[in-house]
Design an enzyme around this catalytic site. Structure first.
Site, PDB file in Angstrom:
ATOM      1  N   ASP A 146       0.837  -1.211   0.000  1.00 34.12           N
ATOM      2  CA  ASP A 146       0.000   0.000   0.000  1.00 34.12           C
ATOM      3  C   ASP A 146       0.871   1.261   0.000  1.00 34.12           C
ATOM      4  O   ASP A 146       0.656   2.189   0.784  1.00 34.12           O
ATOM      5  CB  ASP A 146      -0.945   0.003   1.201  1.00 34.12           C
ATOM      6  CG  ASP A 146      -2.155   0.926   1.002  1.00 34.12           C
ATOM      7  OD1 ASP A 146      -2.440   1.285  -0.162  1.00 34.12           O
ATOM      8  OD2 ASP A 146      -2.804   1.281   2.001  1.00 34.12           O
ATOM      9  N   LYS A 148       1.738   4.655  -1.100  1.00 34.48           N
ATOM     10  CA  LYS A 148       0.994   5.796  -1.645  1.00 34.48           C
ATOM     11  C   LYS A 148       1.383   7.022  -0.830  1.00 34.48           C
ATOM     12  O   LYS A 148       1.942   6.892   0.271  1.00 34.48           O
ATOM     13  CB  LYS A 148      -0.516   5.550  -1.573  1.00 34.48           C
ATOM     14  CG  LYS A 148      -1.050   5.323  -0.152  1.00 34.48           C
ATOM     15  CD  LYS A 148      -2.541   5.031  -0.164  1.00 34.48           C
ATOM     16  CE  LYS A 148      -3.059   4.776   1.261  1.00 34.48           C
ATOM     17  NZ  LYS A 148      -4.507   4.493   1.265  1.00 34.48           N
ATOM     18  N   ASN A 151       0.866   7.267   2.934  1.00 33.35           N
ATOM     19  CA  ASN A 151       1.660   6.380   3.799  1.00 33.35           C
ATOM     20  C   ASN A 151       3.148   6.701   3.759  1.00 33.35           C
ATOM     21  O   ASN A 151       3.977   5.884   4.166  1.00 33.35           O
ATOM     22  CB  ASN A 151       1.434   4.915   3.405  1.00 33.35           C
ATOM     23  CG  ASN A 151       0.042   4.430   3.786  1.00 33.35           C
ATOM     24  OD1 ASN A 151      -0.599   5.002   4.664  1.00 33.35           O
ATOM     25  ND2 ASN A 151      -0.428   3.394   3.122  1.00 33.35           N
ATOM     26  N   ASP A 164       2.353   2.644   8.020  1.00 38.53           N
ATOM     27  CA  ASP A 164       1.118   1.862   7.810  1.00 38.53           C
ATOM     28  C   ASP A 164       1.383   0.516   7.148  1.00 38.53           C
ATOM     29  O   ASP A 164       1.264   0.351   5.934  1.00 38.53           O
ATOM     30  CB  ASP A 164       0.089   2.652   7.001  1.00 38.53           C
ATOM     31  CG  ASP A 164      -1.313   2.026   7.116  1.00 38.53           C
ATOM     32  OD1 ASP A 164      -1.413   0.880   7.602  1.00 38.53           O
ATOM     33  OD2 ASP A 164      -2.290   2.672   6.710  1.00 38.53           O
ATOM     34  N   THR A 182      -4.669   0.348  -2.741  1.00 37.23           N
ATOM     35  CA  THR A 182      -5.375   1.579  -3.094  1.00 37.23           C
ATOM     36  C   THR A 182      -5.403   1.724  -4.615  1.00 37.23           C
ATOM     37  O   THR A 182      -4.341   1.827  -5.240  1.00 37.23           O
ATOM     38  CB  THR A 182      -4.674   2.797  -2.464  1.00 37.23           C
ATOM     39  OG1 THR A 182      -4.647   2.621  -1.047  1.00 37.23           O
ATOM     40  CG2 THR A 182      -5.423   4.086  -2.801  1.00 37.23           C
TER      41      THR A 182
END
Length: 253
Positions: A146, A148, A151, A164, A182
Site C-alpha cells: 500500500d 501511496k 503512507n 502503515d 489503493t
C-alpha cells in the site's frame, strides 16, 4: 498483543513491563478507526514518541484482531531509518498500544496538495528514501502493498519514512487472493487478482514519481473498475510537450 518489544537503544530492564503510566500524554495528534494517536514523552528517557491507542471493543467490532496482531508482529521484525519504527507494544483491560516514531513533517499527500509539482532533484531525493526503505523491507520477505503518498511521512529533516503496515504481508508464491491496496497505485497483476511479488511496491513508486512530475496520476477514475479498465487498455506515456522544464530524458523514461 503481547507486552513489549524493544531495540537495544530503547531496552526496558528485565522484570519491568511497559505500561501507560510510563508515558506523559501531551496532546492528540491524530484519530483513526480504532482510537487516537497521542504525542507522548517517556518519563524516564525523555524521548518523544507517537502512541497509538486502540480500543479493543472497536478492534473486535470491526473483526480486525488478526490484522492488528499481524501488523504488530511485522513491525517487531523491522527497524530502519526510513520507516516509522515501533518500539513498544502493550495492552491494558480496554486498549492496545503501539509506541512509534513521532514525525512532524506531514505526509506526502499534504505536500503534493500544497506544491502540486516537484523538481527532478526533489523527486529523486524522495524516491531514493522510499527505495532504500523498500530494499530493506523486501530483504525481510515483506511486501508493503500500500505504497501511496498518504503512507509516506516526512521527518523533521525532510526525509521520507514509510508507515502503515496494516495490509503488508510476508511474501508467498500463492497470493492471488490478497488484492488489497489503493486503486491508482495498485499494479496490474494485483488489480487482476494474480500472484504478485515485491515488484508491486515498485510499481507504486513509479506512479508516485509520475505524480510528482506532472501533478496527476497516470491512471484515474471514479471507481476501481474505471482505473482497472484504463490500466489494461493503455500504457502510461509522457508526451514530450508534457515534460516540465528541467526534467531529464532519463527521468521521463
Amino acid at each position: 498483543m503481547g507486552q513489549k518489544m524493544t531495540t537495544n537503544k530503547h531496552k526496558i530492564p528485565k522484570g519491568q513491563e511497559v505500561t501507560r503510566n510510563r508515558f506523559e500524554f501531551q496532546n492528540v495528534i491524530g484519530k483513526g478507526g480504532f482510537g487516537k494517536v497521542w504525542k507522548v514523552i517517556d518519563k524516564k528517557s525523555k524521548t518523544v514518541y507517537a502512541l497509538k491507542e486502540m480500543s479493543k471493543v472497536k478492534v473486535i467490532d470491526k473483526k480486525s484482531e488478526k490484522s492488528i496482531k499481524y501488523e504488530r508482529e511485522l513491525l517487531s521484525r523491522l527497524k530502519h531509518p526510513f520507516i516509522v519504527n515501533m518500539y513498544y507494544a502493550f495492552q491494558d483491560y480496554d486498549n492496545l498500544y503501539l509506541v512509534m516514531d513521532l514525525l512532524n513533517g506531514g505526509d506526502l499527500r499534504y505536500h503534493i496538495c500544497r506544491k502540486r509539482k516537484f523538481s527532478e532533484e526533489q523527486t529523486r531525493f524522495f524516491i531514493s528514501c522510499i527505495v532504500l526503505a523498500l530494499e530493506y523491507i523486501h530483504s525481510k520477505s515483506v511486501i508493503h502493498r500500500d505504497i501511496k503518498p498518504e503512507n509516506l511521512v516526512l521527518d523533521d529533516n525532510g526525509y521520507i519514512r514509510i508507515t502503515d503496515f496494516g495490509i503488508a504481508k510476508v511474501f508467498s508464491n500463492r497470493n492471488a487472493s490478497e488484492t488489497s491496496g489503493t486503486p491508482g497505485y495498485m499494479s496490474p497483476e494485483v488489480m487482476k487478482g494474480q500472484n504478485h511479488t515485491h515488484a508491486v511496491d515498485y510499481f507504486a513508486v513509479g506512479v508516485i514519481g509520475y505524480e510528482l512530475m506532472l501533478g496527476k496520476r497516470p491512471y484515474s477514475g471514479r471507481s476501481r473498475k474505471e482505473i482497472k479498465e484504463q490500466m489494461i487498455s493503455k500504457a502510461a506515456i509522457i508526451r514530450p510537450e508534457e515534460v516540465p522544464t528541467g526534467w531529464s530524458e532519463e527521468a521521463v523514461d
